[in-house]
Enzyme design. Structure first.
Site, mmCIF file in Angstrom:
data_model
loop_
_atom_site.group_PDB
_atom_site.id
_atom_site.type_symbol
_atom_site.label_atom_id
_atom_site.label_comp_id
_atom_site.label_asym_id
_atom_site.label_seq_id
_atom_site.Cartn_x
_atom_site.Cartn_y
_atom_site.Cartn_z
ATOM 1 C CB VAL A 213 36.692 -36.571 66.165
ATOM 2 C CG1 VAL A 213 35.231 -36.222 65.888
ATOM 3 C CG2 VAL A 213 36.935 -38.063 66.047
ATOM 4 C CG HIS A 214 38.469 -31.017 63.138
ATOM 5 N ND1 HIS A 214 38.951 -31.950 62.252
ATOM 6 C CD2 HIS A 214 38.276 -29.871 62.422
ATOM 7 C CE1 HIS A 214 39.067 -31.396 61.062
ATOM 8 N NE2 HIS A 214 38.657 -30.156 61.119
ATOM 9 N NE ARG A 215 36.274 -31.566 57.954
ATOM 10 C CZ ARG A 215 36.646 -30.693 57.024
ATOM 11 N NH1 ARG A 215 36.077 -29.515 56.974
ATOM 12 N NH2 ARG A 215 37.592 -30.991 56.148
ATOM 13 N NE ARG A 249 34.375 -26.972 66.323
ATOM 14 C CZ ARG A 249 34.879 -26.943 65.102
ATOM 15 N NH1 ARG A 249 35.039 -28.069 64.422
ATOM 16 N NH2 ARG A 249 35.237 -25.805 64.546
#
Length: 358
Positions: A213-215, A249
């Site tokens: 998960v990074h968007r 992030r």
């Protein structure tokens, strides 16, 4: 014939992977055609700067050290893109390349293309023509603007070619296949030989789920981020361990929401992994859950069912062939799709023959 100078502008881990086959192709060209060599200048914006997100890829993929490391680092989209634009322009003014190549859909992509276009240097976009049709995604803005600035548009699929045609872009468009497939073919055997990730994590093939998960659309929205991790936690509690290489992030976002302390033990949170380790984790997963375009494709390449944590994808072929399911951020949809994930319905192969760079 005069020498040609190409400047490659990269800055994020997916771009380092796409760059590797290109650099190898340039090496082959120079070896086979010493009378007309290509001089390559590698510009690293510094968008990703941690070892796990940057230098490890150069080390294990055998990439040369960047000729320029601009050290831009983190920041808002405007700050990051603006700093890259200024610093890339300085390099281009000094080097005067004949062509600037940019990759994918990050802020580094747009900054490199815009700097070159303003200086009237031709731009080549690798992975052109992708569209999610969601303008709230910063990546979509970067894709559209970069394509409209580019002189050479290297498309991975026929769908990408059609997307460009609908926007009036037909000149300089080339259907070449997917450079990430080139990379997987080139490095999968090396990954098998070198990676020890399964043993290190005590994982057996097809016994775990892999999640990334990074968007920004997920990490910057507390409701979406909570829903996704509630879904991953519920999946782990169903008896399927979930391995999560955690993007910096995402780690920061989870900490700000105080979510990380309440995650179940079967949710195996680890640091970001190298490309070779990631290939092994993908190849041996029972199912992959991700919001990454690159990981969706790699799941398809390895014929591992994928659950995409978004409402749309730029890689529509993975959905059309039954290997990918779009679920968004609803926990119950995430769990159901992951537990019911099956192999796709067809053997259609829209991503070329592994020779996109040739």
């Amino acid at each position: 014939m005069a020498n040609m100078k190409i400047a490659d502008v990269v800055g994020a881990r997916p771009q380092f992977i796409k760059l590797a086959p290109v650099l190898k192709a340039i090496e082959r060209h120079n070896r086979d055609h010493p009378d007309r060599p290509i001089h390559e200048v590698l510009v690293h914006t510094g968008q990703h700067y941690d070892y796990e997100m940057s230098q490890v890829f150069f080390d294990e993929l055998g990439l040369k050290a960047p000729d320029y490391h601009l050290g831009v680092g983190s920041g808002t989209h405007a700050y990051q893109t603006g700093e890259m634009l200024k610093r890339v322009e300085d390099v281009l003014l000094k080097e005067k390349p004949d062509l600037v190549m940019v990759y994918g859909d990050t802020n580094s992509t747009l900054a490199g293309a815009l700097a070159a276009a303003k200086l009237h240097i031709p731009v080549a976009h690798v992975e052109a023509g992708l569209r999610s049709f969601n303008r709230r995604m910063p990546e979509e803005i970067n894709r559209v603007l970069t394509d409209h600035l580019s002189d050479l548009l290297f498309c991975p699929t026929q769908t990408a070619v059609e997307n460009l045609k609908r926007e009036g872009i037909t000149e300089g468009v080339h259907l070449v296949g997917d450079v990430m497939y080139d990379a997987v073919l080139q490095y999968a055997e090396l990954a098998e030989a070198k990676s020890e990730i399964l043993g290190r994590l005590a994982l057996k093939p097809r016994s775990y789920a892999l999640a990334t998960v990074h968007r920004a659309e997920n990490t910057d929205d507390p409701v979406r981020l909570k829903g996704i991790f509630q879904g991953l936690a519920a999946l782990a509690q169903e008896g399927l361990p979930v391995v999560v290489p955690l993007h910096p992030r995402t780690r920061n976002a989870l900490s700000s929401l105080s979510i990380s302390q309440s995650l179940p033990r079967d949710l195996l949170i680890i640091e970001p992994v190298s490309y070779l380790d990631m290939l092994i984790l993908e190849k041996n997963a029972r199912v992959i859950l991700t919001d990454s375009g690159g990981v969706q494709k790699e799941a398809f390449f390895f014929r591992v069912p994928c659950v995409t944590l978004r409402e749309e994808t730029e890689w529509v072929e993975t959905v059309e062939t039954g290997w990918n399911t779009l679920v968004g951020c609803a926990p119950e949809r995430i769990v159901r799709a992951a537990l019911e994930a099956q192999e796709g319905i067809g053997c259609a192969w829209p991503y070329g023959d592994g020779r996109a760079v040739d």
